[in-house]
Design an enzyme around this catalytic site. Structure first.
Site, short mmCIF file in Angstrom:
data_model
loop_
_atom_site.label_atom_id
_atom_site.label_comp_id
_atom_site.label_asym_id
_atom_site.label_seq_id
_atom_site.Cartn_x
_atom_site.Cartn_y
_atom_site.Cartn_z
N HIS A 1 0.92 -1.29 -0.41
CA HIS A 1 0.06 -0.09 -0.24
C HIS A 1 1.08 0.94 -0.18
CE1 HIS A 1 -3.15 -2.53 1.91
NE2 HIS A 1 -3.46 -2.51 1.22
N LYS B 1 -17.58 -7.78 7.12
CA LYS B 1 -16.93 -8.55 7.32
C LYS B 1 -15.95 -8.67 8.54
CE LYS B 1 -12.87 -7.59 4.00
NZ LYS B 1 -12.23 -6.60 2.84
N ARG C 1 -1.56 -5.54 -8.25
CA ARG C 1 0.00 -6.87 -8.65
C ARG C 1 -0.88 -7.46 -9.53
NH1 ARG C 1 -2.92 -7.45 -2.33
NH2 ARG C 1 -4.18 -7.17 -3.51
N SER D 1 -2.76 -8.08 2.26
CA SER D 1 -2.32 -7.98 4.02
C SER D 1 -3.15 -9.10 4.69
CB SER D 1 -3.85 -7.45 4.41
OG SER D 1 -3.23 -5.65 4.06
P1 ADP Z 1 -9.81 -4.14 -0.15
O1 ADP Z 1 -10.48 -5.17 0.58
O2 ADP Z 1 -10.08 -2.97 -1.28
O3 ADP Z 1 -8.67 -5.03 -1.65
P2 ADP Z 1 -6.40 -3.87 0.49
O4 ADP Z 1 -6.55 -3.04 1.54
O5 ADP Z 1 -6.64 -5.03 0.36
O6 ADP Z 1 -8.31 -3.55 0.13
O7 ADP Z 1 -5.84 -2.98 -0.78
C1 ADP Z 1 -6.70 -1.40 -0.84
C2 ADP Z 1 -5.58 -1.40 -2.00
O8 ADP Z 1 -4.16 -1.63 -2.10
C3 ADP Z 1 -5.90 -2.06 -3.82
O9 ADP Z 1 -5.97 -1.16 -4.48
C4 ADP Z 1 -5.59 -3.28 -3.96
O10 ADP Z 1 -4.80 -3.47 -5.09
C5 ADP Z 1 -4.39 -2.37 -3.33
N1 ADP Z 1 -2.67 -2.81 -2.98
C6 ADP Z 1 -2.64 -4.47 -2.07
N2 ADP Z 1 -1.48 -4.64 -2.05
C7 ADP Z 1 -0.90 -3.87 -2.84
C8 ADP Z 1 0.65 -4.32 -3.37
N3 ADP Z 1 1.18 -5.37 -2.54
N4 ADP Z 1 1.04 -3.43 -4.12
C9 ADP Z 1 -0.03 -2.38 -4.97
N5 ADP Z 1 -1.09 -2.67 -4.39
C10 ADP Z 1 -1.40 -3.40 -3.77
#
Ligand code: ADP
Length: 150
Positions: free
Chosen positions: A17, A41, A90, A127
């Protein structure tokens, strides 16, 4: 003023992120990191913890704000007067999923989604894997910002 909303669960914030946020900074005047809350959730970290990880990590960056919201992301964007949604990509699975949402949002609102491709060094970070490691007593210090190590 170019304002973007970066929506997500951030359970917890990872270096993936952070990579997207750092690289988006030159593109926007303000980025609101918006933690979406969904009552059905289950989260590992409380909303306050997730907010605090983000606030501490970006404490020195005045262009970044942290907020929480419920409901549709486009409605939140309208509320805070943001023309853009920022998302990270990703892999092809992210692309297919995000494409449908972005096209739908674009159809029912004026809001554009801006995608940044993950950096190679953080593309594998998620995450959910971080949560698995934490639940099993592992070390996540190379996967998350320092403020998330507790
Ligand atoms: P969601 O539950 O909406 O997927 P996340 O917190 O998992 O929320 O992710 C928020 C954003 O960050 C999404 O656009 C996700 O694709 C991006 N993201 C998560 N991990 C990575 C990563 N390792 N590299 C790039 N973008 C990421």
């Amino acid at each position: 003023m170019k304002r973007a909303v970066f929506p997500g669960s951030f359970d917890p914030l990872t270096l993936g992120h952070k990579d997207i946020i750092d690289r988006a900074l030159p593109l926007f005047d303000e980025i609101i990191i918006a933690i979406g809350t969904n009552s059905s959730k289950k989260y590992m970290f409380s909303l306050e913890q997730r907010k605090s990880f983000i606030a501490k990590t970006f404490a020195n960056e005045s262009k970044i704000k942290v907020d929480t919201y419920k409901g549709l992301t486009i409605n939140y964007c309208k509320k805070v007067n943001s023309q853009f949604i920022l998302r990270g990509l990703r892999n092809p699975a992210d692309f297919e999923f995000e494409k449908a949402i972005a096209q739908t949002n674009r159809t029912i609102s004026e809001i554009e989604t801006v995608f940044l491709l993950t950096s190679a060094s953080t593309s594998f970070i998620s995450s959910s894997i971080v949560r698995d490691i934490l639940q099993n007593g592992g070390d996540v210090s190379l996967l998350v910002p320092k403020a998330v190590i507790i």
